[in-house]
Design a protein around this motif. Sequence first.
Motif, PDB file in Angstrom:
ATOM      1  N   VAL A   1      17.905   7.184  28.130  1.00  0.00           N
ATOM      2  CA  VAL A   1      16.836   7.631  27.237  1.00  0.00           C
ATOM      3  C   VAL A   1      15.519   7.322  27.937  1.00  0.00           C
ATOM      4  CG1 VAL A   1      15.711   7.316  25.010  1.00  0.00           C
ATOM      5  CG2 VAL A   1      18.209   7.194  25.183  1.00  0.00           C
TER       6      VAL A   1
ATOM      7  N   PHE B   1      11.268   7.902  28.179  1.00  0.00           N
ATOM      8  CA  PHE B   1      10.009   8.333  27.579  1.00  0.00           C
ATOM      9  C   PHE B   1       9.043   8.684  28.696  1.00  0.00           C
ATOM     10  CE2 PHE B   1      11.850   5.587  24.298  1.00  0.00           C
ATOM     11  CZ  PHE B   1      11.778   6.440  23.208  1.00  0.00           C
TER      12      PHE B   1
ATOM     13  N   ALA C   1      13.924  22.861  23.682  1.00  0.00           N
ATOM     14  CA  ALA C   1      13.303  21.580  23.345  1.00  0.00           C
ATOM     15  C   ALA C   1      13.206  21.401  21.825  1.00  0.00           C
ATOM     16  CB  ALA C   1      11.916  21.485  23.963  1.00  0.00           C
ATOM     17  N   GLN C   2      13.149  20.146  21.417  1.00  0.00           N
ATOM     18  CA  GLN C   2      12.883  19.791  20.019  1.00  0.00           C
ATOM     19  C   GLN C   2      11.532  19.095  19.952  1.00  0.00           C
ATOM     20  OE1 GLN C   2      16.389  17.318  19.296  1.00  0.00           O
ATOM     21  NE2 GLN C   2      17.281  18.977  18.072  1.00  0.00           N
TER      22      GLN C   2
ATOM     23  N   ILE D   1       8.485  16.484  18.739  1.00  0.00           N
ATOM     24  CA  ILE D   1       8.229  15.113  18.293  1.00  0.00           C
ATOM     25  C   ILE D   1       6.940  15.161  17.484  1.00  0.00           C
ATOM     26  CG2 ILE D   1       7.750  12.735  18.982  1.00  0.00           C
ATOM     27  CD1 ILE D   1       9.116  13.371  21.659  1.00  0.00           C
TER      28      ILE D   1
ATOM     29  N   SER E   1      11.189  16.863  23.049  1.00  0.00           N
ATOM     30  CA  SER E   1      12.355  16.188  23.624  1.00  0.00           C
ATOM     31  C   SER E   1      13.288  17.222  24.235  1.00  0.00           C
ATOM     32  CB  SER E   1      13.122  15.413  22.550  1.00  0.00           C
ATOM     33  OG  SER E   1      12.317  14.434  21.932  1.00  0.00           O
ATOM     34  N   CYS E   2      13.877  16.862  25.370  1.00  0.00           N
ATOM     35  CA  CYS E   2      14.843  17.739  26.031  1.00  0.00           C
ATOM     36  C   CYS E   2      16.074  16.942  26.424  1.00  0.00           C
ATOM     37  CB  CYS E   2      14.244  18.362  27.289  1.00  0.00           C
ATOM     38  SG  CYS E   2      12.854  19.465  27.005  1.00  0.00           S
TER      39      CYS E   2
ATOM     40  N   ALA F   1      18.400  11.891  27.376  1.00  0.00           N
ATOM     41  CA  ALA F   1      17.301  12.735  26.910  1.00  0.00           C
ATOM     42  C   ALA F   1      15.986  12.192  27.446  1.00  0.00           C
ATOM     43  CB  ALA F   1      17.264  12.780  25.391  1.00  0.00           C
TER      44      ALA F   1
ATOM     45  N   HIS G   1      11.937  12.219  26.440  1.00  0.00           N
ATOM     46  CA  HIS G   1      11.039  12.453  25.312  1.00  0.00           C
ATOM     47  C   HIS G   1       9.602  12.427  25.826  1.00  0.00           C
ATOM     48  CE1 HIS G   1      14.475  11.860  22.627  1.00  0.00           C
ATOM     49  NE2 HIS G   1      14.776  10.801  23.373  1.00  0.00           N
TER      50      HIS G   1
ATOM     51  N   VAL H   1      10.661   8.504  17.595  1.00  0.00           N
ATOM     52  CA  VAL H   1      11.867   8.870  18.338  1.00  0.00           C
ATOM     53  C   VAL H   1      12.909   7.766  18.230  1.00  0.00           C
ATOM     54  CG1 VAL H   1      12.804   9.295  20.640  1.00  0.00           C
ATOM     55  CG2 VAL H   1      10.692  10.421  19.935  1.00  0.00           C
TER      56      VAL H   1
ATOM     57  N   HIS I   1      16.304   8.650  16.214  1.00  0.00           N
ATOM     58  CA  HIS I   1      17.403   9.065  17.089  1.00  0.00           C
ATOM     59  C   HIS I   1      18.267   7.910  17.604  1.00  0.00           C
ATOM     60  CE1 HIS I   1      16.169  13.242  17.208  1.00  0.00           C
ATOM     61  NE2 HIS I   1      14.931  12.874  17.515  1.00  0.00           N
TER      62      HIS I   1
END
Length: 273
Positions: A64, A66, A136-137, A139, A150-151, A158, A160, A176, A180
């Motif tokens: 994960v 960032f 993508a989603q 944030i 986020s991808c 992922a 972010h 996030v 998540h």
Amino acid sequence: MTPQFGLVIVGDEILSGKRADKHMPKVIELLAARGLSLSYADYVGDNPDRLTATLQRAFANGDVVFSCGGIGATPDDRTRQCAARALGVELVLHPEAEALIRERMQDVAREQGVPYEADRPDNVHRLNMGMFPFGAQIIPNPYNKIPGFSCGGPGGGAVHFVPGFPVMAWPMIEWVLDHHYSAHFNRTPQTEQSVVVYGAMEAALTPLMQRIEIMHPEVRVFSLPSVDHPQYGRHIELGVKGPAPSVPAAWQDLKNGLHEFGATCGPELVRNL
């Protein structure tokens, strides 16, 4: 299994010293408050090839990550483009991001007491901030509604993406984490125990450190030397860290080893991670 957490800090201004990075200590704090820890951090400038390569590595693993900075719409903001390139997909205008950006533009027009002109060139340009890699989603951004994204990576992790501004980035990172990754919070509390060893040399203590890691593979031994500490002078902070249930036995074996070595020890330190 708790994922590893990484951090990418983007921007020439950080590497040139024009601005000091505030993200890494804050991310460490946000993770620690949830029983998590930061495994690594990368600093990268605005060079597209280098940034793309950094993001390719981030996407390739199962971590994960960032990424802070470079998601605006000025020519030196290249993170969105490099993320798409790293994933091998196109940039597309995210419909939910578009709606939020338009809502923000309407808010600004209302605050300024002027009509909202959707087709005005500067407003059309602002929609570029909603151009994200396909799939993508978003944030949510509680500060000004302009979202991050986020991808998912092929390795199962992922990345972010949040802005470089701390006032926006930090609550977005918290969102996030809380939305998540809450299943991983405080699952394995970590503890660190150490002692100040006066006048010792790391090379002489290395066999002991190696022995402790072999005897206790679930913990890590660390050594932090100092040559000019105002209180302790030349010394080493030597310790172990790892899952709270595993640390006491390793810590006792380390202290026994230091006693056998004839080390001169000072204060003992305990830190819950």
